[in-house]
Design an enzyme around this catalytic site. Structure first.
Site, PDB file in Angstrom:
ATOM      1  N   CYS A  12       0.869  -1.174   0.000  1.00 49.28           N
ATOM      2  CA  CYS A  12       0.000   0.000   0.000  1.00 49.28           C
ATOM      3  C   CYS A  12       0.909   1.228   0.000  1.00 49.28           C
ATOM      4  CB  CYS A  12      -0.862  -0.008   1.259  1.00 49.28           C
ATOM      5  SG  CYS A  12       0.145  -0.018   2.740  1.00 49.28           S
ATOM      6  N   HIS A  40       5.966  -6.443   7.723  1.00 47.15           N
ATOM      7  CA  HIS A  40       5.919  -7.822   8.214  1.00 47.15           C
ATOM      8  C   HIS A  40       6.194  -8.809   7.084  1.00 47.15           C
ATOM      9  CE1 HIS A  40       3.314  -6.029  11.561  1.00 47.15           C
ATOM     10  NE2 HIS A  40       4.552  -6.148  11.952  1.00 47.15           N
ATOM     11  N   HIS A 122      -1.074  -6.149  18.052  1.00 45.40           N
ATOM     12  CA  HIS A 122      -0.534  -5.611  16.801  1.00 45.40           C
ATOM     13  C   HIS A 122       0.097  -4.250  17.062  1.00 45.40           C
ATOM     14  CE1 HIS A 122      -0.313  -4.021  12.717  1.00 45.40           C
ATOM     15  NE2 HIS A 122      -0.351  -5.273  12.309  1.00 45.40           N
ATOM     16  N   GLU A 124       0.394  -1.536  15.331  1.00 39.89           N
ATOM     17  CA  GLU A 124      -0.425  -0.343  15.034  1.00 39.89           C
ATOM     18  C   GLU A 124      -1.429  -0.099  16.166  1.00 39.89           C
ATOM     19  OE1 GLU A 124      -2.786  -0.209  11.271  1.00 39.89           O
ATOM     20  OE2 GLU A 124      -4.353   0.537  12.607  1.00 39.89           O
ATOM     21  N   SER A 265       2.150  -5.893   2.680  1.00 39.20           N
ATOM     22  CA  SER A 265       3.584  -5.890   3.019  1.00 39.20           C
ATOM     23  C   SER A 265       4.370  -6.743   2.026  1.00 39.20           C
ATOM     24  CB  SER A 265       3.772  -6.412   4.444  1.00 39.20           C
ATOM     25  OG  SER A 265       3.087  -7.633   4.601  1.00 39.20           O
TER      26      SER A 265
HETATM   27 FE1  SF4 Z   1      -3.558   1.446   5.117  1.00 39.36          FE
HETATM   28 FE2  SF4 Z   1      -1.732   0.779   6.950  1.00 39.36          FE
HETATM   29 FE3  SF4 Z   1      -1.100   0.838   4.374  1.00 39.36          FE
HETATM   30 FE4  SF4 Z   1      -1.546   3.087   5.661  1.00 39.36          FE
HETATM   31  S1  SF4 Z   1       0.103   1.629   6.070  1.00 39.36           S
HETATM   32  S2  SF4 Z   1      -2.334   2.570   3.639  1.00 39.36           S
HETATM   33  S3  SF4 Z   1      -3.177   2.472   7.034  1.00 39.36           S
HETATM   34  S4  SF4 Z   1      -2.551  -0.564   5.349  1.00 39.36           S
END
Ligand code: SF4
Length: 320
Positions: A12, A40, A122, A124, A265
């Protein structure tokens, strides 16, 4: 056999940005220490290590004057501690995680007790809880003691960014149906991030069209595990792998369409290697099938002739 990639898959933008920042810092300063795993995924972590990106578990292990926070974010006090130790921080917290932290802080400042729908261990979630001034807890089941809920009085509900939207809705509905009369106010903020929602939806769409799903990503990646779970829930055979070498020929037998998706990831090159490996396996299986087919055809022709059932050409030849 057709290999189809999900429309949205892999890194992402939050993770991509954090990795790029770490690589830049390592290039600029020769090395960089990150507090916790940047991502991860064992393969990515190993590759980053070779570039000088080192993971540390605590500030005590930081070697130098700089420390980087990952896309997962950290609690408010962690910033204070870094400052108190004179450490310069490089903050790669994803803006969407920061939104959750701010939402939690605002709720807590307005007297709400905050429930974070997510895995309490987790990284986060631990970070997000650290913005509530002690007025928050993480849970995946809406099962609480009614007296405790009454004491909370006002309850805010948010979600870990990578949770499944349907499960979040179930959690919220379950909480409201049980405790609505016990509290003055319930405020719900859907903090599941858009990239995660898109990635899950495209995995579901693809899983409905194929007869096998391969989900690529680290075994420790919660997001990749969720993806595998939702593909399984669609009812298609699903395998979670980290590396292309884990794919077994037996999984592919008799398949016409194989879908590939990957957690946020999982780097592009691992996805490409998996797709390449699948294509190579498909090519080999096809040529083996063709060879077997040719062998069968040749065998039935010769055995037919031996058994006194010659083919048309021989019959025609024999009649002359
Ligand atoms: Fe979504 Fe987490 Fe990726 Fe940010 S780091 S885009 S919150 S999955």
């Amino acid at each position: 056999m057709q290999i189809i990639k999900a429309e949205d898959l892999g890194f992402c933008f939050g993770v991509r940005h954090a990795i790029k920042t770490a690589e830049q810092m390592a290039r600029q300063y020769g090395k960089v220490d990150t507090l916790g795993d940047l991502v991860h995924n064992t393969q990515v972590v190993q590759r980053l290590e070779q570039q000088g990106v080192r993971i540390v578990d605590t500030f005590d292990d930081v070697d130098g004057a700089k420390v980087m926070f990952t896309a997962h974010g950290v609690g408010e006090k962690v910033y204070d501690e870094a400052r108190a130790r004179g450490l310069q921080t490089i903050d790669a917290t994803c803006p969407l995680v920061r939104n959750v932290q701010q939402a939690v802080r605002d709720l807590a400042n307005h007297g709400f007790f905050v429930l974070v729908f997510g895995d309490k261990d987790h990284v986060e979630v631990r970070g997000v809880l650290g913005w509530a001034n002690g007025q928050a807890l993480a849970a995946t089941e809406a099962r609480f003691d009614a007296m405790t809920v009454r004491r909370w009085n006002k309850v805010g509900i948010v979600s870990q960014t990578t949770q499944d939207p349907r499960r979040f809705t179930q959690f919220v509905n379950s909480f409201i149906s049980q405790y609505n009369d016990d509290v003055q106010e319930i405020r719900v903020i859907n903090t599941i991030c858009l990239p995660t929602r898109r990635q899950k939806q495209s995995a579901i769409d693809l899983a409905r069209r194929v007869d096998l799903m391969i989900v690529v990503g680290g075994r420790h990646s919660a997001n990749t595990r969720h993806l595998a779970e939702i593909c399984q829930e669609v009812g298609v055979e699903t395998h979670h792998i980290e590396r292309p070498e884990e794919i077994q020929v037996s999984w592919l037998r008799g398949r016409e369409r194989v879908g590939v998706t990957a957690g946020s990831s999982t780097p592009d090159d691992i996805i490409d290697r998996v797709v390449g490996h699948l294509e190579e396996m498909a090519r080999r299986a096809e040529s083996q099938d063709m060879a077997a087919h040719r062998h069968e055809a040749a065998f039935s022709a010769t055995s037919g002739a031996r058994d006194g059932y010659p083919d048309t050409a021989s019959t025609a030849g024999g009649s002359r």
